[in-house]
Write a protein that holds these residues in place. Sequence first.
Motif, PDB file in Angstrom:
ATOM      1  N   ASN A 133       0.934  -1.099   0.004  1.00 18.28           N
ATOM      2  CA  ASN A 133       0.025  -0.017  -0.125  1.00 18.28           C
ATOM      3  C   ASN A 133       0.895   1.210   0.019  1.00 18.28           C
ATOM      4  O   ASN A 133       1.943   1.277   0.643  1.00 18.28           O
ATOM      5  N   LEU A 134       0.343   2.233  -0.695  1.00 18.72           N
ATOM      6  CA  LEU A 134       1.317   3.609  -0.774  1.00 18.72           C
ATOM      7  C   LEU A 134       0.472   4.671  -0.182  1.00 18.72           C
ATOM      8  O   LEU A 134      -0.682   4.612  -0.160  1.00 18.72           O
ATOM      9  N   LEU A 135       1.083   5.571   0.168  1.00 21.40           N
ATOM     10  CA  LEU A 135       0.970   6.959   0.939  1.00 21.40           C
ATOM     11  C   LEU A 135       1.390   8.128   0.160  1.00 21.40           C
ATOM     12  O   LEU A 135       2.605   8.150  -0.144  1.00 21.40           O
ATOM     13  N   VAL A 136       0.714   9.102  -0.098  1.00 25.01           N
ATOM     14  CA  VAL A 136       1.024  10.370  -0.706  1.00 25.01           C
ATOM     15  C   VAL A 136       0.330  11.620   0.162  1.00 25.01           C
ATOM     16  O   VAL A 136      -0.736  11.482   0.591  1.00 25.01           O
ATOM     17  N   THR A 137       1.098  12.539   0.260  1.00 21.36           N
ATOM     18  CA  THR A 137       0.335  13.922   1.054  1.00 21.36           C
ATOM     19  C   THR A 137       0.401  15.069   0.202  1.00 21.36           C
ATOM     20  O   THR A 137       1.275  15.301  -0.910  1.00 21.36           O
ATOM     21  N   CYS A 138      -0.282  16.046   0.500  1.00 24.69           N
ATOM     22  CA  CYS A 138      -0.479  17.193  -0.589  1.00 24.69           C
ATOM     23  C   CYS A 138      -0.888  18.239   0.378  1.00 24.69           C
ATOM     24  O   CYS A 138      -1.938  18.122   0.964  1.00 24.69           O
ATOM     25  N   PRO A 139      -0.345  19.359   0.508  1.00 25.81           N
ATOM     26  CA  PRO A 139      -0.708  20.548   1.515  1.00 25.81           C
ATOM     27  C   PRO A 139      -1.652  21.178   0.766  1.00 25.81           C
ATOM     28  O   PRO A 139      -1.613  21.403  -0.324  1.00 25.81           O
ATOM     29  N   VAL A 140      -2.400  21.903   1.660  1.00 27.68           N
ATOM     30  CA  VAL A 140      -3.632  22.568   1.411  1.00 27.68           C
ATOM     31  C   VAL A 140      -3.412  24.036   1.176  1.00 27.68           C
ATOM     32  O   VAL A 140      -2.682  24.799   2.371  1.00 27.68           O
ATOM     33  N   PRO A 141      -3.383  24.767  -0.015  1.00 25.19           N
ATOM     34  CA  PRO A 141      -3.155  26.136   0.061  1.00 25.19           C
ATOM     35  C   PRO A 141      -3.743  26.968   1.271  1.00 25.19           C
ATOM     36  O   PRO A 141      -5.049  26.756   1.676  1.00 25.19           O
ATOM     37  N   ALA A 142      -3.151  27.950   1.869  1.00 27.40           N
ATOM     38  CA  ALA A 142      -3.746  28.807   2.934  1.00 27.40           C
ATOM     39  C   ALA A 142      -4.935  29.568   2.324  1.00 27.40           C
ATOM     40  O   ALA A 142      -5.107  30.076   1.226  1.00 27.40           O
ATOM     41  N   GLY A 143      -5.977  29.652   3.380  1.00 32.14           N
ATOM     42  CA  GLY A 143      -7.332  30.016   2.656  1.00 32.14           C
ATOM     43  C   GLY A 143      -8.498  29.325   2.116  1.00 32.14           C
ATOM     44  O   GLY A 143      -9.389  29.576   1.649  1.00 32.14           O
ATOM     45  N   ARG A 144      -7.955  28.177   1.594  1.00 32.79           N
ATOM     46  CA  ARG A 144      -8.850  27.027   0.947  1.00 32.79           C
ATOM     47  C   ARG A 144      -9.666  26.414   2.265  1.00 32.79           C
ATOM     48  O   ARG A 144      -9.131  26.087   3.147  1.00 32.79           O
TER      49      ARG A 144
END
Length: 466
Positions: free
Chosen positions: A40-51
């Motif tokens: 199983n694989l995992l990836v992360t993605c930051p959310v831009p400020a204000g969204r």
Amino acid sequence: MDQQSIAFSTGRAGEGPLIWAQLAIWDVFRWLPPDDTTLNLLVTCPVPAGRELPAVLDALRRLVERHDSLHTVYVDTPDGPRQRVVPEGEVPLRLHDLDDLGDVGLEEAAGEIGEALRRPWFDIGADLPLRAAVLLRAGEPLLVLLAASHMAVDGSSLDIVRGDLANLLADPPIVLEPGQQPLERGEYERSDLGRRREAKALAFWARHLDTLPISMIERVRGDGPPNLDWGLIQSPALALAANSLAARHGIPPATALLGGTTLQLAAYTGEDDAALRMIVSTRFRQASRGVVAAFNENALFRLECPPDLRRTETVEQLLRRCADAALAAYLHCEYDPRALEALFADLGRRRGVTPDGYCFFNDTRFGARDTPPLAAVPDEELAERVADLLPATKLRSPVIDRLPKGANFFMFLMDLGETAEIMLCVEHGFFGRRGPLGFLTDLERLVVRAALDTTATTGALYAAVR
């Protein structure tokens, strides 16, 4: 934690046989123990400020709808394994508010929650191969985590998925067409052009099989289960040496490491020849650059080092041969994996061996092609820099529950920037008394010498680690 779901609807239903790379990972899944989750694989993605959260959830919906593999199930049938694209449904979603976790920081929370998201088993025949989580603080979304089955994605796919999600989270996003879908890729593989490419690749492998050293092919564990010894090195000096060789000779740093690994593998096994099965993302055609799927196949990297060549060959000549061998490997790695295994089975019968003990090299630095090269260190400063860095090398023997299929030797390249991070597993006894930590220590020594000693020959490097 708030348990929700991401509802999607594409109107795209479809079914077809697995593509070549999916079939390769399907066979690995069938070989692994039941309910195994190590792939199983995992990836992360930051959310831009204000969204805000609704915008994040909408981006996740659109992401799922863009890529068929994220809403596909994989089933066994009397006609063989098949993929079925589900046109509508729901992907599990967890919302975690960090305020509920006390003083835990974002990085620590992401590690713990990500592992909890990644670890549960995917029933690939019944469940969609994706789970998602959003980390919030005081209601503001900070980070998206995605866990996926390797049946649906490979590491390069995760780079595509992460890039797509980052774009969808932008305000406004860039309008982009999704990449080729797996069923479309299957049409190419069954076309006349795809079949010609497959025939060329299998012919390349067949030309090499009869002369490959038996030690690069034969299972050494007998009839028992794998008995793997693991080692890990973290070495700034090895990274500096590999990157310096790359800058000096105009090759990728991984090629310098690949050449050193293969030369040392020949020396450790007492051979004049060594071969690695490279794990390669087969995104070579313009149409397939954006495919999100299990899309890795094996490529044959072979390096012959007979004694007469070793006596005179320079490091530069060695690395030029490695670059040519890598290119040949990439040109011949698209094929039905079961057709290749049939070639090995025939080889085993003719040569009287069990062909189930291969040597693998897997560059897991997803996105490495987009990473700019490190600044070159002047040759006159290199020796001093390496000497300063060597004491920082770290070696350890991790406890790992992964079981690479058919491997006597499996190297994972995880980082080659400021620090070289390499994990290696070796079937117990493959190197005699020498295990993975000895190999990694000698590899650092070999690559460092290649970078520092401008008079070194291939033979000198071979002899130093023999």
